[in-house]
Motif scaffolding. Structure first.
Motif, PDB file in Angstrom:
ATOM      1  N   LEU A  35       1.270  -5.642   5.438  1.00 20.87           N
ATOM      2  CA  LEU A  35       2.406  -4.734   5.454  1.00 20.87           C
ATOM      3  C   LEU A  35       3.645  -5.479   4.968  1.00 20.87           C
ATOM      4  CD1 LEU A  35       1.928  -2.932   8.913  1.00 20.87           C
ATOM      5  CD2 LEU A  35       1.182  -2.148   6.656  1.00 20.87           C
ATOM      6  N   VAL A  36       4.725  -4.749   4.817  1.00 16.75           N
ATOM      7  CA  VAL A  36       5.992  -5.342   4.410  1.00 16.75           C
ATOM      8  C   VAL A  36       7.088  -4.828   5.347  1.00 16.75           C
ATOM      9  CG1 VAL A  36       6.481  -3.498   2.733  1.00 16.75           C
ATOM     10  CG2 VAL A  36       7.544  -5.747   2.445  1.00 16.75           C
ATOM     11  N   VAL A  37       8.056  -5.683   5.654  1.00 10.57           N
ATOM     12  CA  VAL A  37       9.209  -5.258   6.447  1.00 10.57           C
ATOM     13  C   VAL A  37      10.094  -4.412   5.543  1.00 10.57           C
ATOM     14  CG1 VAL A  37      11.189  -5.984   7.818  1.00 10.57           C
ATOM     15  CG2 VAL A  37       9.079  -7.340   7.861  1.00 10.57           C
ATOM     16  N   ALA A  38      10.011  -3.099   5.701  1.00 10.70           N
ATOM     17  CA  ALA A  38      10.763  -2.194   4.828  1.00 10.70           C
ATOM     18  C   ALA A  38      12.234  -2.159   5.195  1.00 10.70           C
ATOM     19  CB  ALA A  38      10.172  -0.789   4.899  1.00 10.70           C
ATOM     20  N   ALA A  54       3.162  -0.025   4.211  1.00 10.78           N
ATOM     21  CA  ALA A  54       2.196  -0.599   3.279  1.00 10.78           C
ATOM     22  C   ALA A  54       2.920  -0.968   1.981  1.00 10.78           C
ATOM     23  CB  ALA A  54       1.083   0.399   2.988  1.00 10.78           C
ATOM     24  N   PRO A  55       2.578  -2.087   1.351  1.00 10.65           N
ATOM     25  CA  PRO A  55       3.240  -2.485   0.105  1.00 10.65           C
ATOM     26  C   PRO A  55       3.153  -1.428  -0.991  1.00 10.65           C
ATOM     27  CG  PRO A  55       1.968  -4.310   0.998  1.00 10.65           C
ATOM     28  CD  PRO A  55       1.617  -3.100   1.813  1.00 10.65           C
ATOM     29  N   ASP A  56       2.052  -0.654  -1.012  1.00 13.71           N
ATOM     30  CA  ASP A  56       1.885   0.373  -2.039  1.00 13.71           C
ATOM     31  C   ASP A  56       2.284   1.760  -1.566  1.00 13.71           C
ATOM     32  OD1 ASP A  56      -0.141   0.867  -0.262  1.00 13.71           O
ATOM     33  OD2 ASP A  56      -1.774   0.808  -1.728  1.00 13.71           O
ATOM     34  N   ALA A  58       0.992   3.464   0.881  1.00 10.66           N
ATOM     35  CA  ALA A  58      -0.150   4.249   1.344  1.00 10.66           C
ATOM     36  C   ALA A  58       0.016   4.619   2.818  1.00 10.66           C
ATOM     37  CB  ALA A  58      -1.442   3.457   1.154  1.00 10.66           C
ATOM     38  N   PRO A  59      -0.643   5.680   3.270  1.00 12.44           N
ATOM     39  CA  PRO A  59      -0.588   6.033   4.690  1.00 12.44           C
ATOM     40  C   PRO A  59      -1.262   4.957   5.540  1.00 12.44           C
ATOM     41  CG  PRO A  59      -2.181   7.419   3.540  1.00 12.44           C
ATOM     42  CD  PRO A  59      -1.435   6.662   2.489  1.00 12.44           C
ATOM     43  N   LEU A  60      -0.806   4.815   6.771  1.00 14.50           N
ATOM     44  CA  LEU A  60      -1.288   3.783   7.680  1.00 14.50           C
ATOM     45  C   LEU A  60      -2.270   4.377   8.680  1.00 14.50           C
ATOM     46  CD1 LEU A  60       2.142   2.042   8.393  1.00 14.50           C
ATOM     47  CD2 LEU A  60       0.421   1.418   6.691  1.00 14.50           C
ATOM     48  N   PRO A  61      -3.102   3.552   9.294  1.00 18.68           N
ATOM     49  CA  PRO A  61      -4.014   4.062  10.326  1.00 18.68           C
ATOM     50  C   PRO A  61      -3.251   4.776  11.443  1.00 18.68           C
ATOM     51  CG  PRO A  61      -4.637   1.834   9.691  1.00 18.68           C
ATOM     52  CD  PRO A  61      -3.331   2.126   9.002  1.00 18.68           C
ATOM     53  N   ARG A  62      -3.850   5.829  11.950  1.00 24.43           N
ATOM     54  CA  ARG A  62      -3.210   6.619  13.016  1.00 24.43           C
ATOM     55  C   ARG A  62      -3.140   5.821  14.311  1.00 24.43           C
ATOM     56  NH1 ARG A  62      -2.760  11.929  11.527  1.00 24.43           N
ATOM     57  NH2 ARG A  62      -4.080  12.613   9.780  1.00 24.43           N
ATOM     58  N   TYR A  81       3.304  -6.368  20.012  1.00 24.59           N
ATOM     59  CA  TYR A  81       4.513  -5.555  20.159  1.00 24.59           C
ATOM     60  C   TYR A  81       4.129  -4.079  20.172  1.00 24.59           C
ATOM     61  CZ  TYR A  81       6.819  -9.925  19.019  1.00 24.59           C
ATOM     62  OH  TYR A  81       7.224 -11.242  19.029  1.00 24.59           O
ATOM     63  N   SER A  82       4.693  -3.349  21.115  1.00 30.13           N
ATOM     64  CA  SER A  82       4.394  -1.923  21.235  1.00 30.13           C
ATOM     65  C   SER A  82       4.984  -1.153  20.061  1.00 30.13           C
ATOM     66  CB  SER A  82       4.967  -1.370  22.542  1.00 30.13           C
ATOM     67  OG  SER A  82       4.342  -1.950  23.659  1.00 30.13           O
ATOM     68  N   LEU A  83       4.256  -0.147  19.624  1.00 31.52           N
ATOM     69  CA  LEU A  83       4.774   0.763  18.610  1.00 31.52           C
ATOM     70  C   LEU A  83       5.739   1.736  19.278  1.00 31.52           C
ATOM     71  CD1 LEU A  83       1.460   1.332  16.690  1.00 31.52           C
ATOM     72  CD2 LEU A  83       3.551   0.425  15.686  1.00 31.52           C
ATOM     73  N   CYS A  84       6.946   1.853  18.714  1.00 33.25           N
ATOM     74  CA  CYS A  84       7.969   2.688  19.356  1.00 33.25           C
ATOM     75  C   CYS A  84       8.505   3.755  18.413  1.00 33.25           C
ATOM     76  CB  CYS A  84       9.116   1.820  19.883  1.00 33.25           C
ATOM     77  SG  CYS A  84       9.930   0.787  18.648  1.00 33.25           S
ATOM     78  N   GLY A  85       7.782   4.012  17.336  1.00 30.02           N
ATOM     79  CA  GLY A  85       8.189   5.059  16.413  1.00 30.02           C
ATOM     80  C   GLY A  85       7.520   6.381  16.748  1.00 30.02           C
ATOM     81  N   ASP A  86       7.311   7.188  15.734  1.00 23.08           N
ATOM     82  CA  ASP A  86       6.717   8.510  15.880  1.00 23.08           C
ATOM     83  C   ASP A  86       5.272   8.451  15.391  1.00 23.08           C
ATOM     84  OD1 ASP A  86       5.946  11.136  15.820  1.00 23.08           O
ATOM     85  OD2 ASP A  86       7.682  11.855  14.695  1.00 23.08           O
ATOM     86  N   PRO A  87       4.279   8.751  16.256  1.00 25.65           N
ATOM     87  CA  PRO A  87       2.887   8.735  15.795  1.00 25.65           C
ATOM     88  C   PRO A  87       2.631   9.675  14.623  1.00 25.65           C
ATOM     89  CG  PRO A  87       2.975   8.837  18.175  1.00 25.65           C
ATOM     90  CD  PRO A  87       4.380   9.048  17.691  1.00 25.65           C
ATOM     91  N   GLY A  88       3.492  10.680  14.444  1.00 26.47           N
ATOM     92  CA  GLY A  88       3.332  11.599  13.325  1.00 26.47           C
ATOM     93  C   GLY A  88       3.770  11.018  11.994  1.00 26.47           C
ATOM     94  N   ASP A  89       4.449   9.883  12.015  1.00 29.12           N
ATOM     95  CA  ASP A  89       4.886   9.214  10.792  1.00 29.12           C
ATOM     96  C   ASP A  89       3.739   8.344  10.298  1.00 29.12           C
ATOM     97  OD1 ASP A  89       6.045   7.766   8.763  1.00 29.12           O
ATOM     98  OD2 ASP A  89       7.579   6.812  10.011  1.00 29.12           O
ATOM     99  N   ARG A  90       3.011   8.796   9.282  1.00 26.45           N
ATOM    100  CA  ARG A  90       1.851   8.064   8.787  1.00 26.45           C
ATOM    101  C   ARG A  90       2.225   6.941   7.828  1.00 26.45           C
ATOM    102  NH1 ARG A  90      -2.982  10.066   8.439  1.00 26.45           N
ATOM    103  NH2 ARG A  90      -3.444   7.866   8.130  1.00 26.45           N
ATOM    104  N   TYR A  91       3.499   6.800   7.486  1.00 26.84           N
ATOM    105  CA  TYR A  91       3.879   5.846   6.441  1.00 26.84           C
ATOM    106  C   TYR A  91       4.701   4.665   6.956  1.00 26.84           C
ATOM    107  CZ  TYR A  91       2.031   9.346   3.344  1.00 26.84           C
ATOM    108  OH  TYR A  91       1.181  10.234   2.723  1.00 26.84           O
ATOM    109  N   GLY A  92       4.890   4.570   8.263  1.00 24.36           N
ATOM    110  CA  GLY A  92       5.645   3.447   8.786  1.00 24.36           C
ATOM    111  C   GLY A  92       5.347   3.200  10.250  1.00 24.36           C
ATOM    112  N   TYR A  93       5.265   1.926  10.625  1.00 29.75           N
ATOM    113  CA  TYR A  93       5.172   1.515  12.013  1.00 29.75           C
ATOM    114  C   TYR A  93       6.521   0.929  12.418  1.00 29.75           C
ATOM    115  CZ  TYR A  93       0.012   1.554  11.661  1.00 29.75           C
ATOM    116  OH  TYR A  93      -1.307   1.902  11.504  1.00 29.75           O
TER     117      TYR A  93
END
Length: 341
Positions: A35-38, A54-56, A58-62, A81-93
């Protein structure tokens, strides 16, 4: 016909990824994901939030609320580290990390060595703190413990559950995502922000005063979790789910020894310390991550001795092979374990 059936069972999956009935098997998940720090932002005093993509593009694993990532840092160390975003966001953690300055240096490295554009690798997502979405829920978070709880609150609001959230911390400035919590659908009157410098440090009874008939999800520092557990019996709560972000204290520990097979040293393990603590004192580069027995980073092979397994994650086959998670597992009093180190 038996030959043809056996051939199809073996050959078709190899060439098509499907069985003889045409059902496709899920592709195996890679051991780690590039991954990349966007982007990064200051979420509170001493807290930085990173968005990983993702660098390209692409959608990320759910993932589901309560899940975490194993972030592989530039030094090679892995930290959870816990994920604290929106599980519905497939393009960023999204993760958020408080600078602690403590031994191990993981949080300092996130703050100092991961500017936007940095390539990283992650393991997971994995979930050791799943949200069951009970009809009536109380969330209790202490400080940075809000990170796994925020997606749960978001899911509770989305589902229209009867939920309430209590977030404590040293000060308002140190508590991330307060504004985001208040903006959740139907959050009016459901979110309590209780900074210690304004309200004092709440005891377990105060934290659970709205717990009657509810499922409780709690994440925070050890003293807060201990206070909540102590008050749980009289709270009237239906169930208690917890996750701590520091190592749990050793319970019912007995002193024993570990011998390092390759190093030739014998180290004493006191009753109130883990094997990992002792190994880190000898070599600060000893690999570890969660310190709770689930991630597996600290697993070593035991070549002699009886292990008291306390992780609940290793399979019987792995235990029979001599695997041990040194952050939590121990040996009988006075015994000696020989480690393949």
């Amino acid at each position: 016909m038996r030959f043809l059936a056996a051939f199809s069972d073996r050959y078709l999956p190899l060439v098509t990824g499907a069985d003889r009935r045409g059902r496709h098997r899920p592709a195996p998940r890679p051991a780690s994901l590039p991954l990349v720090v966007a982007s990064r932002e200051d979420a509170a005093d001493g807290v930085v939030a990173l968005r990983l993509t993702a660098p390209d593009g692409a959608p990320l694993p759910r993932w589901q609320p309560g899940a975490h990532l194993g972030l592989v840092l530039p030094s090679g160390r892995t930290r959870q580290y816990s994920l604290c975003g929106d599980p519905g966001d497939r393009y960023g953690y999204r993760i958020a990390v408080r600078r602690t300055g403590g031994p191990g240096g993981g949080s300092d490295e996130v703050h100092d060595a991961l500017p936007a554009g940095t390539r990283v690798r992650v393991k997971g997502p994995r979930n050791a703190f799943p949200f069951a979405a009970e009809p009536s829920v109380l969330f209790v978070a202490g400080g940075i413990g809000i990170t796994p709880v925020l997606p749960m609150a978001r899911e509770a609001a989305r589902r229209g559950l009867d939920w309430h959230l209590v977030h404590t911390g040293r000060s308002r400035a140190s508590m991330p995502f307060a504004d985001e919590l208040r903006r959740l659908a139907g959050a009016d009157g459901r979110v309590e922000i209780l900074p210690d410098d304004e309200h004092g440090i709440p005891d377990g009874g105060a934290l659970l005063r709205r717990a009657a008939g509810r499922a409780v999800y709690c994440c925070g520092p050890g003293p807060m979790l201990d206070a909540v557990r102590a008050a749980f019996g009289e709270s009237g709560a239906g169930s208690l789910h917890t996750e701590r972000f520091t190592a749990a204290p050793v319970r019912d520990g007995r002193p024993f020894e570990v011998a390092l097979r390759r190093g030739g040293e014998v180290l004493a393990v006191p009753a109130d310390r883990s094997v990992l603590d002792v190994l880190l004192e000898r070599d600060p580069a000893t690999p570890y991550s969660c310190r709770q027995g689930f991630c597996g980073v600290c697993t070593v092979r035991v070549t002699a001795g009886q292990v008291e397994h306390r992780d609940g994650r290793l399979t019987e086959h792995e235990r029979a092979q001599g695997r041990m998670r040194v952050c939590v597992s121990r040996a009988p009093e006075g015994a000696r374990l020989e480690l393949d180190l």
